[in-house]
Enzyme design. Structure first.
Site, short mmCIF file in Angstrom:
data_model
loop_
_atom_site.label_atom_id
_atom_site.label_comp_id
_atom_site.label_asym_id
_atom_site.label_seq_id
_atom_site.Cartn_x
_atom_site.Cartn_y
_atom_site.Cartn_z
N THR A 5 49.98 31.89 2.28
CA THR A 5 49.16 32.99 2.77
C THR A 5 48.43 33.68 1.63
O THR A 5 48.78 33.50 0.47
CB THR A 5 49.99 34.03 3.54
OG1 THR A 5 49.12 34.78 4.36
CG2 THR A 5 50.74 34.96 2.63
N SER A 161 40.00 30.89 0.44
CA SER A 161 40.31 29.80 1.38
C SER A 161 39.61 28.50 0.99
O SER A 161 40.06 27.42 1.37
CB SER A 161 39.95 30.18 2.81
OG SER A 161 38.56 30.14 3.02
#
Length: 178
Positions: A5, A161
């Site tokens: 995460t 990301s």
């Protein structure tokens, strides 16, 4: 330390934002969920928090932190110090594998499993596997753009990301205005 995460907190002007990606990874190689929410509002919506690490451990810490926040009458600094102190001294809490970022309209803190409490100098903090990428991106966006805190948080996660395999673009954001 904790993979799977990325959470970022940004304070700029009258706005504080915490954003997190939605990916949940099992082990090193299996994506179990793409749109998990790792950000929560606490204390009547006046505090926002995000976590990286084991989900069950993070929920335990959220509950403990919210309890400390209520005891402190909503004083984020006092609650953060108390949860860090308890985390360090409690044998069960010490085993929890999670990091927290907590913020209100004035302050941002990272609370670590070793009982460390860190307040960033520049109003930007990040945790998780993509944390360093998101932090670098957020600092650059803060210095060289007119984006607000929410926009910086979202864009920095998008950048992270593209680099970190444990971070995706399913972003959730919570914002507090002064």
């Amino acid at each position: 330390m904790f993979q799977a995460t990325t959470i970022i907190a940004v304070r700029k002007g009258q706005q504080t934002a915490i954003a997190g990606d939605g990916q949940v990874t099992l082990g090193q190689n299996t994506i179990m969920k793409q749109n998990a929410t790792k950000i929560r509002r606490l204390y009547e919506g006046k505090v926002i928090a995000g976590f990286a690490g084991a989900v069950a451990d993070a929920f335990t810490l959220f509950a403990k932190f919210e309890e400390k926040l209520k005891q402190a009458g909503g004083n984020l600094s006092k609650a953060a110090v108390e949860i860090a102190r308890e985390w360090r001294s409690d044998r069960i809490l010490r085993r929890l594998e999670a990091l927290l970022i907590v913020a209100d309209a004035e302050k941002i803190f990272i609370v670590s499993g070793s009982g460390e409490l860190i307040e960033p100098d520049d109003g930007i903090a990040a945790i998780g596997s993509g944390g360093a990428y998101a932090l670098a991106a957020a600092r650059a966006l803060n210095a060289f753009s007119e984006l607000n805190a929410r926009e910086i948080a979202v864009e920095s996660l998008k950048i992270a990301s593209g680099i970190c395999v444990y971070t995706n673009e399913q972003i959730s954001v919570e914002v507090i205005e002064k």
